[in-house]
Design a protein around this motif. Structure first.
Motif, PDB file in Angstrom:
ATOM      1  N   ASN A  42       1.199  -0.925  -0.059  1.00  0.00           N
ATOM      2  CA  ASN A  42      -0.024  -0.105  -0.183  1.00  0.00           C
ATOM      3  C   ASN A  42       1.083   0.915  -0.205  1.00  0.00           C
ATOM      4  O   ASN A  42       0.474   2.264  -0.686  1.00  0.00           O
ATOM      5  CB  ASN A  42      -1.214  -0.065   1.248  1.00  0.00           C
ATOM      6  CG  ASN A  42      -1.979  -0.792   1.418  1.00  0.00           C
ATOM      7  OD1 ASN A  42      -2.213  -1.231  -0.199  1.00  0.00           O
ATOM      8  ND2 ASN A  42      -2.700  -1.338   1.280  1.00  0.00           N
ATOM      9  N   ASP A  43       1.934   1.062   0.167  1.00  0.00           N
ATOM     10  CA  ASP A  43       2.949   2.349   0.248  1.00  0.00           C
ATOM     11  C   ASP A  43       3.877   2.020  -0.177  1.00  0.00           C
ATOM     12  O   ASP A  43       5.408   1.827   0.406  1.00  0.00           O
ATOM     13  CB  ASP A  43       2.786   2.850   1.994  1.00  0.00           C
ATOM     14  CG  ASP A  43       3.320   4.606   1.843  1.00  0.00           C
ATOM     15  OD1 ASP A  43       3.927   5.042   0.679  1.00  0.00           O
ATOM     16  OD2 ASP A  43       3.322   5.672   2.548  1.00  0.00           O
ATOM     17  N   PRO A  44       4.853   1.553  -1.220  1.00  0.00           N
ATOM     18  CA  PRO A  44       5.958   1.454  -0.976  1.00  0.00           C
ATOM     19  C   PRO A  44       7.035   1.903  -1.318  1.00  0.00           C
ATOM     20  O   PRO A  44       8.113   1.832  -0.951  1.00  0.00           O
ATOM     21  CB  PRO A  44       6.131   0.606  -2.736  1.00  0.00           C
ATOM     22  CG  PRO A  44       4.759   1.210  -3.473  1.00  0.00           C
ATOM     23  CD  PRO A  44       3.655   1.805  -2.474  1.00  0.00           C
ATOM     24  N   LYS A  45       6.387   2.940  -1.947  1.00  0.00           N
ATOM     25  CA  LYS A  45       7.585   4.149  -1.594  1.00  0.00           C
ATOM     26  C   LYS A  45       8.402   4.795  -0.275  1.00  0.00           C
ATOM     27  O   LYS A  45       8.945   4.858   0.014  1.00  0.00           O
ATOM     28  CB  LYS A  45       7.257   6.227  -2.380  1.00  0.00           C
ATOM     29  CG  LYS A  45       7.455   6.530  -2.026  1.00  0.00           C
ATOM     30  CD  LYS A  45       6.841   7.872  -2.440  1.00  0.00           C
ATOM     31  CE  LYS A  45       8.408   9.580  -2.402  1.00  0.00           C
ATOM     32  NZ  LYS A  45       9.273   9.532  -1.425  1.00  0.00           N
ATOM     33  N   LYS A  46       6.938   4.665   0.396  1.00  0.00           N
ATOM     34  CA  LYS A  46       6.810   4.563   2.595  1.00  0.00           C
ATOM     35  C   LYS A  46       8.610   3.582   2.850  1.00  0.00           C
ATOM     36  O   LYS A  46       9.708   4.038   3.662  1.00  0.00           O
ATOM     37  CB  LYS A  46       6.598   4.562   3.194  1.00  0.00           C
ATOM     38  CG  LYS A  46       6.380   5.344   4.532  1.00  0.00           C
ATOM     39  CD  LYS A  46       5.041   5.349   5.375  1.00  0.00           C
ATOM     40  CE  LYS A  46       5.831   5.234   7.119  1.00  0.00           C
ATOM     41  NZ  LYS A  46       4.207   5.592   7.752  1.00  0.00           N
ATOM     42  N   TYR A  47       7.921   2.032   2.611  1.00  0.00           N
ATOM     43  CA  TYR A  47       8.719   0.970   3.232  1.00  0.00           C
ATOM     44  C   TYR A  47       9.813   0.662   2.187  1.00  0.00           C
ATOM     45  O   TYR A  47      10.850  -0.633   2.899  1.00  0.00           O
ATOM     46  CB  TYR A  47       7.719  -0.507   3.499  1.00  0.00           C
ATOM     47  CG  TYR A  47       6.757   0.466   4.594  1.00  0.00           C
ATOM     48  CD1 TYR A  47       6.989   0.385   6.206  1.00  0.00           C
ATOM     49  CD2 TYR A  47       5.074   1.312   4.307  1.00  0.00           C
ATOM     50  CE1 TYR A  47       6.102   1.335   6.952  1.00  0.00           C
ATOM     51  CE2 TYR A  47       4.753   0.875   5.000  1.00  0.00           C
ATOM     52  CZ  TYR A  47       4.840   0.971   6.407  1.00  0.00           C
ATOM     53  OH  TYR A  47       4.271   2.082   7.327  1.00  0.00           O
ATOM     54  N   LEU A  48       9.599   0.765   0.986  1.00  0.00           N
ATOM     55  CA  LEU A  48      11.432   0.169   0.705  1.00  0.00           C
ATOM     56  C   LEU A  48      11.972   1.360  -0.147  1.00  0.00           C
ATOM     57  O   LEU A  48      13.381   1.088  -0.007  1.00  0.00           O
ATOM     58  CB  LEU A  48      10.635  -0.208  -1.070  1.00  0.00           C
ATOM     59  CG  LEU A  48       9.615  -1.644  -0.554  1.00  0.00           C
ATOM     60  CD1 LEU A  48       9.171  -2.674  -1.350  1.00  0.00           C
ATOM     61  CD2 LEU A  48      10.636  -2.199   0.222  1.00  0.00           C
ATOM     62  N   ILE A  49      11.580   2.154  -1.115  1.00  0.00           N
ATOM     63  CA  ILE A  49      12.184   3.136  -1.969  1.00  0.00           C
ATOM     64  C   ILE A  49      12.355   4.925  -0.688  1.00  0.00           C
ATOM     65  O   ILE A  49      14.099   4.549  -0.851  1.00  0.00           O
ATOM     66  CB  ILE A  49      11.234   4.119  -2.467  1.00  0.00           C
ATOM     67  CG1 ILE A  49      10.900   3.967  -3.873  1.00  0.00           C
ATOM     68  CG2 ILE A  49      11.996   5.121  -3.305  1.00  0.00           C
ATOM     69  CD1 ILE A  49      11.832   2.577  -4.537  1.00  0.00           C
ATOM     70  N   ASP A  50      12.027   4.844   0.303  1.00  0.00           N
ATOM     71  CA  ASP A  50      12.704   6.691   1.507  1.00  0.00           C
ATOM     72  C   ASP A  50      12.935   4.928   2.130  1.00  0.00           C
ATOM     73  O   ASP A  50      14.197   6.338   3.327  1.00  0.00           O
ATOM     74  CB  ASP A  50      11.218   6.701   2.022  1.00  0.00           C
ATOM     75  CG  ASP A  50      10.378   7.159   0.516  1.00  0.00           C
ATOM     76  OD1 ASP A  50      11.017   7.408  -0.160  1.00  0.00           O
ATOM     77  OD2 ASP A  50       9.823   7.764   1.578  1.00  0.00           O
ATOM     78  N   THR A  51      13.555   4.043   2.389  1.00  0.00           N
ATOM     79  CA  THR A  51      14.124   3.360   3.630  1.00  0.00           C
ATOM     80  C   THR A  51      15.638   3.068   2.137  1.00  0.00           C
ATOM     81  O   THR A  51      16.685   2.789   3.117  1.00  0.00           O
ATOM     82  CB  THR A  51      13.543   2.491   3.909  1.00  0.00           C
ATOM     83  OG1 THR A  51      13.473   1.497   3.127  1.00  0.00           O
ATOM     84  CG2 THR A  51      12.747   2.949   5.019  1.00  0.00           C
TER      85      THR A  51
END
Length: 159
Positions: A42-51
């Motif tokens: 539901n939020d790959p940017k927050k949990y994958l990209i931004d980390t």
């Protein structure tokens, strides 16, 4: 994989739904979608990209759709996880998965990854065969990093 027909492209926010749909399809086919899946999908940017991670897609230039996705999740400066790899029905067995995995492994190397691991399930025979072909070996004395009930194997490779 025919490079004139297919392109490997990186994640942009407008592709978040494609990432979710590609992965949710295979998870629902073989297992049940779990809370951790939903959090990441539901939020790959927050949990994958931004980390510090990365996501790659395979785009079919003929049909103009995303047909595969794979994530690289950062755990440490030199340790990443190959995660959420899916190829949609009709494209499986065509070499797209291998090309995508090779691209994500290359991305991991460029980011300084020394140990790349994945968590999977032995009943996903085509995936198991691909991971072994790519050079992943079973990591026997392991503790799962992510609490997915479907995972019964951890594999790793050193870059």
């Amino acid at each position: 994989m025919n490079p004139s027909r297919f392109s490997i492209i990186p994640f942009t926010q407008n592709l978040a739904d494609d990432f979710k749909n590609i992965n949710q399809a295979w998870i629902e086919k073989y297992f049940e979608v779990e809370a951790e899946d939903l959090r990441v999908l539901n939020d790959p940017k927050k949990y994958l990209i931004d980390t510090g991670g990365h996501i790659l897609f395979v785009y079919d230039n003929e049909t103009q759709q995303m047909v595969a996705a794979c994530a690289l999740k950062k755990w440490a400066d030199d340790e990443y996880e190959l995660s959420k790899m899916g190829v949609i029905e009709g494209y499986q067995g065509t070499g797209i998965g291998q090309a995508l995995a090779e691209a994500i492994i290359e991305e991991a190397k460029q980011r300084g990854c020394k140990r790349l691991f994945l968590e999977s399930n032995r009943k996903l025979t085509p995936a198991m065969n691909l991971y072994q072909k790519l050079g992943f070996k079973e990591f026997v004395n392991h503790e799962s990093r992510v609490d997915y009930s479907r995972c019964d194997i951890v594999m790793e490779m050193f870059l």
